[in-house]
Design an enzyme around this catalytic site. Structure first.
Site, mmCIF file in Angstrom:
data_model
loop_
_atom_site.group_PDB
_atom_site.id
_atom_site.type_symbol
_atom_site.label_atom_id
_atom_site.label_comp_id
_atom_site.label_asym_id
_atom_site.label_seq_id
_atom_site.Cartn_x
_atom_site.Cartn_y
_atom_site.Cartn_z
ATOM 1 N N ASP A 215 0.851 -1.194 0.000
ATOM 2 C CA ASP A 215 0.000 0.000 0.000
ATOM 3 C C ASP A 215 0.890 1.249 0.000
ATOM 4 O OD1 ASP A 215 -2.945 0.977 0.551
ATOM 5 O OD2 ASP A 215 -1.647 2.181 1.834
ATOM 6 N N ILE A 216 0.533 2.250 -0.816
ATOM 7 C CA ILE A 216 1.306 3.493 -0.873
ATOM 8 C C ILE A 216 0.993 4.324 0.369
ATOM 9 C CG2 ILE A 216 1.759 5.602 -2.184
ATOM 10 C CD1 ILE A 216 0.809 4.112 -4.697
ATOM 11 N N ASN A 223 -2.523 12.795 -3.521
ATOM 12 C CA ASN A 223 -3.622 12.976 -4.471
ATOM 13 C C ASN A 223 -4.303 14.328 -4.274
ATOM 14 O OD1 ASN A 223 -4.381 11.373 -6.624
ATOM 15 N ND2 ASN A 223 -6.233 10.639 -5.629
ATOM 16 N N ASP A 232 -2.050 9.265 -10.391
ATOM 17 C CA ASP A 232 -1.930 8.154 -11.350
ATOM 18 C C ASP A 232 -0.466 7.879 -11.685
ATOM 19 O OD1 ASP A 232 -4.652 7.967 -11.380
ATOM 20 O OD2 ASP A 232 -4.927 8.899 -13.346
ATOM 21 N N GLU A 258 -4.828 2.301 -4.371
ATOM 22 C CA GLU A 258 -3.381 2.447 -4.273
ATOM 23 C C GLU A 258 -2.763 1.227 -3.587
ATOM 24 O OE1 GLU A 258 -5.059 4.490 -0.581
ATOM 25 O OE2 GLU A 258 -5.589 4.309 -2.686
#
Length: 351
Positions: A215-216, A223, A232, A258
């Site tokens: 996971d980011i 974002n 993106d 994400e």
């Protein structure tokens, strides 16, 4: 007049869709536009009902919901249309072959009758002229059979080529349906398929099988600060890092917005943890620039969880344990890899 009215209705639907997208902070991408036009036109009732519930809650609409609605309703329709078109084409091809075979069957029967007739007359014929006519008839019948055989061979070859092309088209459509459009990774559908197969093979053959979830960290902040296009860009960058270190036997998938997964059949826990750590270190080491403005985005990091499949364990349980390890990485400071504990390795957590 009717055509003009339809044009006005189409423009009105487009405006309403775009206004609602703006109102709910939905990025104006082609996929999202298709979803919201379907919503305002009520052309896909199930989609409209799902989106209406989200609208009733107020506030921004989750990006994952739009992606899921597009994947579920529009990708499926493309597959359905492709299958119907291919099925129709194959049906026409096979119909033409059947007609050719029926004609060949008639010619074969006629040729057999001609041979039988000639055979019966041979012993009784003494007239040279009659014998000559008989031979000429047989030569003519044989020539017709040769032409029919060549035509049948040509038709079957053409059909074989056409069927192979149609099979290729279906395979491309299937591959598209299993691929995430943004990253080129496997999508959730392909992930589910790969997990079931890997689990079945591991139980039958006793092979090692691991799962990695990634996971980011703080993705929403990126974002919100830099916009969806930059978001993106980050999603594609992490996807590339995962693909770089995964083995050919692994399936790298976009698990959620994400969030990613690597399905690792025939892979030990040590190897899986090593790959996860390489991905984590590579992501952290890169400094990203915003493509449109060349602005420095700084560093991003990822958190990861790794688990090993236990004999007889359900897929859902393996995902649950891996997700718990990912959560531990988040809770203990992010930018780290968490693997199964000793208790997990004993099989105590297995379903």
């Amino acid at each position: 007049m009717n055509g003009r009215l339809q044009t006005y209705e189409g423009i009105d639907l487009a405006r309403r869709a775009l206004d609602l997208m703006d109102e709910h902070d939905v990025a104006p991408t082609p996929q999202n536009y298709a979803v919201w036009v379907a919503y305002v036109s009520d052309s896909i009732p199930e989609l409209s009902e799902t989106l209406q519930r989200a609208v009733d809650k107020g506030g921004p609409i989750d990006d994952d919901l739009c992606d899921e609605l597009y994947e579920r309703h529009f990708t499926f329709k493309r597959i359905q249309d492709a299958v119907l078109d291919t099925g129709g084409a194959m049906s026409r091809e096979l119909g033409a072959v059947v007609k050719t075979l029926e004609a060949a069957e008639r010619d074969t029967a006629a040729y057999g009758e001609a041979l039988a007739g000639a055979s019966g007359q041979l012993g009784d014929t003494t007239d040279i002229a009659a014998f000559k006519r008989m031979v000429e008839g047989l030569v003519s019948a044989t020539a017709r059979m040769q032409r029919r055989s060549r035509e049948l061979e040509r038709r079957l070859q053409e059909t074989s080529v056409e069927v192979n092309q149609l099979r290729g088209n279906l395979e491309r459509v299937r591959e598209e349906a299993m691929t995430d459009a943004l990253t080129g990774l496997a999508n959730r559908k392909r992930f589910d398929e790969a997990m079931r197969k890997a689990r079945r093979d591991a139980d039958l053959q006793g092979d090692d099988f691991c799962l990695v979830l990634c996971d980011i960290d703080h993705f929403k902040r990126f974002n919100d600060t830099w916009g969806h296009q930059t978001g993106d860009q980050i999603i594609r960058f992490v996807a590339a890092c995962l693909s770089r270190f995964a083995k050919d036997t692994h399936i790298v998938a976009r698990y959620g917005g994400e969030e990613y997964a690597i399905v690792m059949p025939r892979t030990t826990m040590a190897d899986a943890a090593e790959i996860a750590e390489k991905v984590r270190a590579t992501v952290e080491s890169k400094r990203l620039l915003r493509k449109s403005t060349n602005e420095d985005l700084g560093h991003i990091t990822v958190s990861m969880g790794v688990s090993q499949h236990h004999d007889g364990e359900l897929v859902e349980r393996l995902i649950e344990r891996t997700d718990a390890n990912l959560y531990k990485s988040k809770q203990t400071g992010r930018n780290r890899v968490t693997v199964d504990s000793v208790e997990d390795d004993t099989g105590a957590a297995a379903a």
